[in-house]
Design a protein around this motif. Structure first.
Motif, PDB file in Angstrom:
ATOM      1  N   UNK A   1       1.913   6.810  -7.549  1.00 49.80           N
ATOM      2  CA  UNK A   1       1.229   5.792  -7.441  1.00 49.80           C
ATOM      3  C   UNK A   1      -0.022   5.216  -7.282  1.00 49.80           C
ATOM      4  N   UNK A   2      -0.397   6.090  -6.173  1.00 47.90           N
ATOM      5  CA  UNK A   2      -1.229   5.334  -5.323  1.00 47.90           C
ATOM      6  C   UNK A   2      -2.400   6.147  -5.632  1.00 47.90           C
ATOM      7  N   UNK A   3      -3.415   5.498  -6.433  1.00 45.34           N
ATOM      8  CA  UNK A   3      -4.693   6.587  -7.383  1.00 45.34           C
ATOM      9  C   UNK A   3      -5.789   6.237  -7.384  1.00 45.34           C
ATOM     10  N   UNK A   4      -6.671   7.400  -7.249  1.00 41.55           N
ATOM     11  CA  UNK A   4      -8.402   6.942  -6.760  1.00 41.55           C
ATOM     12  C   UNK A   4      -8.662   6.838  -8.654  1.00 41.55           C
TER      13      UNK A   4
ATOM     14  N   UNK B   1       1.220  -1.294  -0.229  1.00 41.67           N
ATOM     15  CA  UNK B   1       0.187  -0.472  -0.241  1.00 41.67           C
ATOM     16  C   UNK B   1       1.129   0.671  -0.313  1.00 41.67           C
ATOM     17  N   UNK B   2       2.376   1.209   1.020  1.00 40.26           N
ATOM     18  CA  UNK B   2       3.168   2.216   0.803  1.00 40.26           C
ATOM     19  C   UNK B   2       4.295   2.634  -0.310  1.00 40.26           C
ATOM     20  N   UNK B   3       3.817   1.683  -1.212  1.00 39.70           N
ATOM     21  CA  UNK B   3       4.954   1.206  -2.087  1.00 39.70           C
ATOM     22  C   UNK B   3       6.510   0.984  -1.587  1.00 39.70           C
TER      23      UNK B   3
ATOM     24  N   UNK C   1      -2.669   0.962  -6.116  1.00 40.32           N
ATOM     25  CA  UNK C   1      -1.958   1.007  -4.753  1.00 40.32           C
ATOM     26  C   UNK C   1      -0.787   1.051  -5.949  1.00 40.32           C
ATOM     27  N   UNK C   2      -0.622   0.208  -7.091  1.00 43.18           N
ATOM     28  CA  UNK C   2       1.176   0.524  -7.688  1.00 43.18           C
ATOM     29  C   UNK C   2       0.165   1.273  -9.437  1.00 43.18           C
ATOM     30  N   UNK C   3       0.105   2.422  -9.585  1.00 41.69           N
ATOM     31  CA  UNK C   3      -0.329   2.738 -10.402  1.00 41.69           C
ATOM     32  C   UNK C   3       0.751   2.243 -11.744  1.00 41.69           C
TER      33      UNK C   3
ATOM     34  N   UNK D   1      -3.988  10.906 -16.360  1.00 42.52           N
ATOM     35  CA  UNK D   1      -4.139  12.206 -15.893  1.00 42.52           C
ATOM     36  C   UNK D   1      -3.289  12.436 -15.428  1.00 42.52           C
ATOM     37  N   UNK D   2      -2.043  11.809 -14.354  1.00 41.64           N
ATOM     38  CA  UNK D   2      -1.354  12.371 -13.165  1.00 41.64           C
ATOM     39  C   UNK D   2      -0.906  10.871 -13.452  1.00 41.64           C
ATOM     40  N   UNK D   3       0.979  11.185 -13.646  1.00 41.95           N
ATOM     41  CA  UNK D   3       1.722  10.238 -13.815  1.00 41.95           C
ATOM     42  C   UNK D   3       1.793   9.322 -13.107  1.00 41.95           C
ATOM     43  N   UNK D   4       1.695   8.051 -13.215  1.00 42.97           N
ATOM     44  CA  UNK D   4       1.999   6.896 -12.350  1.00 42.97           C
ATOM     45  C   UNK D   4       2.930   6.334 -11.595  1.00 42.97           C
ATOM     46  N   UNK D   5       4.173   7.057 -12.457  1.00 42.20           N
ATOM     47  CA  UNK D   5       5.331   6.816 -11.678  1.00 42.20           C
ATOM     48  C   UNK D   5       5.664   7.896 -10.487  1.00 42.20           C
ATOM     49  N   UNK D   6       5.385   8.969 -10.950  1.00 41.16           N
ATOM     50  CA  UNK D   6       4.854   9.980  -9.477  1.00 41.16           C
ATOM     51  C   UNK D   6       3.876   9.835  -8.900  1.00 41.16           C
TER      52      UNK D   6
END
Length: 302
Positions: A290-293, A63-65, A266-268, A283-288
């Motif tokens: 990595x937790x997205x909704x 969850x926290x990468x 948890x890991x986009x 639309x939001x960089x998954x590398x920047x």
């Protein structure tokens, strides 16, 4: 009173770096808050068992990468070991069900013989049908040929008479039909109108919202390129899927009769989202982040 262990301090720092409170982490992992506090304080005696300690720490890391295997190796002196006899009772019952009862072994031994008998009977029936058809074929062909010759003779004479009386009739019968072309054009227009549109309408922090329209279906597929944790709900908050998706595996859900899909990732950077086989671009960089909704609002085409 318990104080943070080295492992607990490492996990807490990673959680705070992501901006997660304990309540956020509880919602994301579905682990009770008191167990999350126990993990950070190293108070493993409050856990249901050693197996759950490792399982909860693994979910916390994802969850926290953090890499759970690396964490277990680095802090193996703090994390309790798990042996086969310590596995939960549910897992033991699952393993026991795999053993075949002794009474079924006789059925398994008889199965090849039964199949052989069925195949022999089937082959005999097939040969009988083929022979019967072959024997009756000449009579049918003769009757069919006689009827065709009568029909040809009749059609020839009638056709000759019709041509003689009205030689221009064939030319009048052939007319260009513009309706077919019109129907094809209308069909192309309808297909173009139904071409789906998937577009982002807002994004902020870790939240992004998309709009899906011009389609009457909404089939969602979430594909893993690693081992991300994913939670999927509908617009009413009903949980439809939750858990880790293994590498190269997918989770598919039909949202055609829903108005909204909410995907908690948890890991986009290890996750791809497809809507009716169209890949969704983050639309939001998954590398920047990595937790997205990700929220997809669906308006069904009329």
């Amino acid at each position: 009173m318990f104080y943070l262990t080295e492992l607990g301090n490492r996990l807490k720092e990673a959680r705070e770096a992501k901006g997660f409170s304990l309540e956020d982490l509880q919602e994301l992992t579905k682990i009770q808050k008191r167990y999350l506090i126990g993990i950070e304080e190293g108070n493993y005696s409050m856990m249901p068992g050693k197996f759950y300690v490792r399982a909860f720490i693994k979910q916390y890391c994802e969850a926290v990468g953090l890499d759970s295997e690396e964490i277990f190796e680095q802090y193996k002196s703090e994390v309790p070991s798990v042996y086969s006899e310590e596995l939960p009772e549910q897992l033991s019952r699952v393993q026991s069900r795999k053993t075949m009862p002794a009474g079924n072994s006789k059925v398994v031994e008889m199965l090849p013989k039964v199949l052989a008998v069925v195949l022999v009977i089937g082959a005999a029936v097939l040969i009988w049908v083929l022979v019967s058809n072959y024997m009756s074929k000449p009579d049918i062909d003769d009757k069919k040929g006689a009827k065709q010759s009568e029909a040809v003779g009749y059609n020839k004479s009638d056709g000759f008479k019709e041509e003689k009386e009205n030689p221009d009739k064939k030319q009048n019968d052939v007319k260009p039909d513009s309706s077919d072309k019109k129907n094809e054009d209308e069909s192309d227009v309808k297909d173009k109108k139904k071409e789906q549109k998937l577009a982002v309408i807002s994004s902020s922090g870790k939240n992004s919202t998309y709009e899906l329209k011009n389609t009457d279906t909404f089939k969602l597929k979430v594909t893993s390129k690693g081992s991300p944790w994913v939670g999927i709900k509908n617009g009413e908050g009903k949980l439809l899927f939750q858990g880790t998706i293994d590498n190269n595996e997918s989770q598919e859900i039909d949202f055609t009769n829903e108005k909204e899909a909410v995907i908690n990732i948890g890991r986009a950077y290890e996750t791809e989202i497809f809507v009716n086989d169209e890949k969704l671009e983050y639309s939001i960089s998954p590398t920047e982040v990595n937790t997205q909704l990700v929220t997809i609002q669906f308006t069904k085409a009329e």
